[in-house]
Design an enzyme around this catalytic site. Structure first.
Site, PDB file in Angstrom:
ATOM      1  N   GLN A   1      70.493  50.236  11.847  1.00 21.62           N
ATOM      2  CA  GLN A   1      71.705  49.790  11.140  1.00 21.62           C
ATOM      3  C   GLN A   1      71.610  48.306  10.820  1.00 21.62           C
ATOM      4  O   GLN A   1      71.943  47.873   9.709  1.00 21.62           O
ATOM      5  CB  GLN A   1      72.937  50.077  11.993  1.00 21.62           C
ATOM      6  CG  GLN A   1      73.193  51.562  12.177  1.00 21.62           C
ATOM      7  CD  GLN A   1      74.253  51.857  13.219  1.00 21.62           C
ATOM      8  OE1 GLN A   1      74.742  50.967  13.915  1.00 21.62           O
ATOM      9  NE2 GLN A   1      74.625  53.120  13.331  1.00 21.62           N
TER      10      GLN A   1
ATOM     11  N   ARG B   1      82.437  48.377  20.193  1.00 22.33           N
ATOM     12  CA  ARG B   1      80.977  48.331  19.994  1.00 22.33           C
ATOM     13  C   ARG B   1      80.496  46.948  19.532  1.00 22.33           C
ATOM     14  O   ARG B   1      81.204  46.247  18.819  1.00 22.33           O
ATOM     15  CB  ARG B   1      80.558  49.448  19.030  1.00 22.33           C
ATOM     16  CG  ARG B   1      80.884  50.813  19.637  1.00 22.33           C
ATOM     17  CD  ARG B   1      80.412  51.957  18.807  1.00 22.33           C
ATOM     18  NE  ARG B   1      78.959  51.989  18.710  1.00 22.33           N
ATOM     19  CZ  ARG B   1      78.288  52.792  17.897  1.00 22.33           C
ATOM     20  NH1 ARG B   1      78.951  53.617  17.106  1.00 22.33           N
ATOM     21  NH2 ARG B   1      76.985  52.782  17.872  1.00 22.33           N
TER      22      ARG B   1
ATOM     23  N   SER C   1      67.379  48.380  15.953  1.00 21.40           N
ATOM     24  CA  SER C   1      68.552  48.993  15.328  1.00 21.40           C
ATOM     25  C   SER C   1      68.330  49.160  13.835  1.00 21.40           C
ATOM     26  O   SER C   1      68.200  48.184  13.098  1.00 21.40           O
ATOM     27  CB  SER C   1      69.800  48.133  15.559  1.00 21.40           C
ATOM     28  OG  SER C   1      70.821  48.545  14.678  1.00 21.40           O
TER      29      SER C   1
ATOM     30  N   ASP D   1      69.449  59.421  19.001  1.00 20.58           N
ATOM     31  CA  ASP D   1      70.585  60.333  18.795  1.00 20.58           C
ATOM     32  C   ASP D   1      70.354  61.709  19.429  1.00 20.58           C
ATOM     33  O   ASP D   1      71.283  62.511  19.536  1.00 20.58           O
ATOM     34  CB  ASP D   1      70.870  60.502  17.296  1.00 20.58           C
ATOM     35  CG  ASP D   1      71.428  59.210  16.702  1.00 20.58           C
ATOM     36  OD1 ASP D   1      71.954  58.367  17.459  1.00 20.58           O
ATOM     37  OD2 ASP D   1      71.311  59.040  15.475  1.00 20.58           O
TER      38      ASP D   1
ATOM     39  N   LYS E   1      73.340  62.448   7.946  1.00 21.50           N
ATOM     40  CA  LYS E   1      74.377  61.410   7.982  1.00 21.50           C
ATOM     41  C   LYS E   1      73.783  60.048   7.588  1.00 21.50           C
ATOM     42  O   LYS E   1      74.363  59.328   6.779  1.00 21.50           O
ATOM     43  CB  LYS E   1      74.945  61.376   9.414  1.00 21.50           C
ATOM     44  CG  LYS E   1      76.169  60.559   9.617  1.00 21.50           C
ATOM     45  CD  LYS E   1      76.901  61.017  10.880  1.00 21.50           C
ATOM     46  CE  LYS E   1      76.354  60.419  12.152  1.00 21.50           C
ATOM     47  NZ  LYS E   1      76.667  58.998  12.329  1.00 21.50           N
ATOM     48  N   SER E   2      72.644  59.706   8.150  1.00 21.49           N
ATOM     49  CA  SER E   2      72.040  58.392   7.874  1.00 21.49           C
ATOM     50  C   SER E   2      71.731  58.238   6.381  1.00 21.49           C
ATOM     51  O   SER E   2      71.990  57.195   5.786  1.00 21.49           O
ATOM     52  CB  SER E   2      70.744  58.215   8.666  1.00 21.49           C
ATOM     53  OG  SER E   2      71.026  58.134  10.035  1.00 21.49           O
TER      54      SER E   2
HETATM   55  C1  S3P Z   1      71.655  54.998  12.594  1.00 27.77           C
HETATM   56  C2  S3P Z   1      70.972  54.246  13.507  1.00 27.77           C
HETATM   57  C3  S3P Z   1      71.139  54.400  14.952  1.00 27.77           C
HETATM   58  C4  S3P Z   1      71.761  55.762  15.281  1.00 27.77           C
HETATM   59  C5  S3P Z   1      72.961  56.049  14.442  1.00 27.77           C
HETATM   60  C6  S3P Z   1      72.586  56.067  12.974  1.00 27.77           C
HETATM   61  C7  S3P Z   1      71.422  54.724  11.162  1.00 27.77           C
HETATM   62  O1  S3P Z   1      71.981  53.386  15.449  1.00 27.77           O
HETATM   63  O2  S3P Z   1      72.094  55.812  16.645  1.00 27.77           O
HETATM   64  O3  S3P Z   1      73.499  57.304  14.795  1.00 27.77           O
HETATM   65  O4  S3P Z   1      71.824  55.556  10.320  1.00 27.77           O
HETATM   66  O5  S3P Z   1      70.815  53.700  10.860  1.00 27.77           O
HETATM   67  P1  S3P Z   1      71.424  51.926  15.825  1.00 27.77           P
HETATM   68  O6  S3P Z   1      71.048  51.230  14.580  1.00 27.77           O
HETATM   69  O7  S3P Z   1      72.571  51.264  16.526  1.00 27.77           O
HETATM   70  O8  S3P Z   1      70.265  52.171  16.737  1.00 27.77           O
END
Ligand code: S3P
Length: 458
Positions: free
Chosen positions: A197, A151, A195, A344, A52-53
């Site tokens: 993200q 969120r 994070s 995760d 997914k990422s």
């Molecule tokens: C992700 C980062 C994580 C993870 C999420 C996917 C990503 O979140 O929990 O499922 O793809 O960069 P955070 O950046 O909030 O830690």
């Protein structure tokens, strides 16, 4: 978060908890529950839909690149479909058939969307896209579902504002996020929260900014954005926990097969760790060291894990993993940087805990409270419903080992990982588990229940 916002989010959570305790009424409007029956063993082989990422990032960077990005084994989850939907609304021509996706890149300038951009349940879509929208010459609004609307977005808004964008959220900086794009300037930013993200949003914004953008993370998080930017032809430098990108670099389209999602694999790996006769082979799975901590933890607990082959594609390691039981599975204490690396996978480790000898203790995982659900409260609630004793702290859980579980009826809390982790907990229980609204697994892994069923022996 304002008092009113906090109360609203708490209210939704309390409602879901209440729903989990109510008997299921017999009517057509009932939320459908999925039943998971206990099993005797798990064996076989599987290949997972794309990570997914990585799928999010390849699609987003494909949109900013020149040429057509061709992706195979793209994530089948609804989250990545949300990213594609937003990119279409931003003027990208995208073809999507099964696991094949073609993104017609537009270069750095996207098109003014006709309406709000719907990120669905996907925090990754909202936060990473915010970085790209910050550098556009138009205003946009990012919206999400009930869970995403609770969120925190301040963490991504603050540094993007420092780069020059105007961003506002609803009270407490929750979505909808309103972004007035602007010519951005590079910044040097120390992230207070680990994070990936947020780091990614800043690197993507940095690509559109003037000068250098440097991001320092408190602990190392997944590095897919750094690797993907390089795969698309940009230079990204890293030193320790700091990475940086120069603005104005042009991206070139790529062709790639997305490696299997290791966070989805984790449910099967932990399920295999329950059964003494188990033998599972997972092909083509992502083995990026910033994502593969689950393999280290399971190995540390005594599970026999072998990596049968390993290759590198666009900087990402991909391989075949075999998991077998080793007679005894001890316990684990997870804390500090390891909690961030396993963020995760923590729900499914909690699900495995009652089947271990010494239990599992999780610390420094406060972030779990602001995921698709409050994952600490949700796992505690579901394991308790199955008969386990669980100690809950603000930043984690302690679940003793050797606790027999029984059947129950539980809630998914609208959270894909809670539904799948609860299903794993059910496999060694003495009775059936009914999981309400388990269809939410479609967020990351449609087909999870049938794949699981195909590997179980009864
Ligand atoms: C992700 C980062 C994580 C993870 C999420 C996917 C990503 O979140 O929990 O499922 O793809 O960069 P955070 O950046 O909030 O830690």
């Amino acid at each position: 978060m304002s008092q009113a916002q906090a109360e609203l989010c708490d209210f939704f959570f309390a409602l879901k908890q209440l729903a989990a305790k109510m008997p299921l009424p017999n009517s057509a409007t009932t939320v459908v529950a999925t039943t998971v029956r206990p099993a005797r063993n798990l064996a076989g082989s599987l290949r997972l839909p794309g990570d997914k990422s990585i799928s999010h990032r390849y699609a987003l960077l494909g949109a900013l690149a020149m040429g057509v990005t061709e992706l195979e084994n793209f994530s089948s989850g609804a989250d990545c479909a949300s990213t594609l939907g937003c990119l279409r609304a931003l003027g990208c021509a995208i073809e999507h058939h099964g696991g094949s996706v073609r993104v017609q890149g537009r270069g750095p300038q996207l098109e003014l969307p006709a309406g709000d951009l719907d990120c669905g349940n996907s925090g990754s879509t909202m936060r990473m896209l915010a970085g790209i929208l910050a550098g556009q010459n138009f205003a946009s609004v990012l919206v999400g579902d009930e869970s995403l609307s609770c969120r925190p977005m301040q963490r991504v808004a603050t540094p993007l504002q420092q780069m020059g964008a105007q961003i506002s959220g609803s009270e407490g900086f929750r979505p909808p996020l309103r972004i007035q794009g602007a010519p951005l300037r590079g910044i040097s930013y120390h992230m207070p929260v680990a994070s990936a993200q947020v780091k990614s949003a800043l690197l993507f914004a940095g690509l559109l900014a003037e000068g250098q953008t440097e991001v320092e993370e408190p602990v190392r998080t997944r590095d897919h954005s750094e690797l993907a930017l390089r795969a698309f032809g940009a230079q990204v430098t890293r030193s320790g926990n700091r990475c940086s990108v120069a603005g104005g670099q042009k991206l070139e389209a790529i062709r790639a097969a997305v490696p299997g999602d290791i966070s989805s694999a984790a449910f099967f790996l932990c399920a295999a760790a329950i059964f003494p006769e188990s033998n599972l082979v997972v092909d083509g799975v992502l083995l990026n060291p910033t994502r593969a901590a689950i393999l280290d933890v399971l190995t540390g607990m005594g599970v026999r894990i072998s990596v049968l082959d390993i290759e590198e594609h666009h900087g990402e390691l991909v391989g075949t993993v075999q998991v077998r039981h080793a007679g005894r599975v001890c316990g684990a204490r997870i804390a500090g940087a390891q909690s961030a690396a396993l963020i995760d996978e923590l729900p499914v480790l909690a699900a495995l805990a009652p089947y271990t000898e010494d239990g599992i203790e999780i610390h420094d995982a406060r972030e779990l409270r602001v995921k698709e659900s409050d994952r600490i409260a949700a796992m505690a609630e579901n394991l308790r419903a199955m008969g386990a004793e669980v100690d809950v702290r603000e930043d984690g859980l302690r679940i003793a080992g050797q606790q027999p579980l029984h059947g129950a009826e539980v809630e998914s809390f609208g959270d894909h990982r809670i539904a799948m982790a609860s299903a794993v907990a059910a496999l060694g229980a003495s009775g059936e588990l009914r999981i309400r609204n388990a269809a939410v697994v479609d967020i990351s892994y449609p087909g999870f229940f049938s794949t699981l069923e195909g590997l179980l022996q009864r």
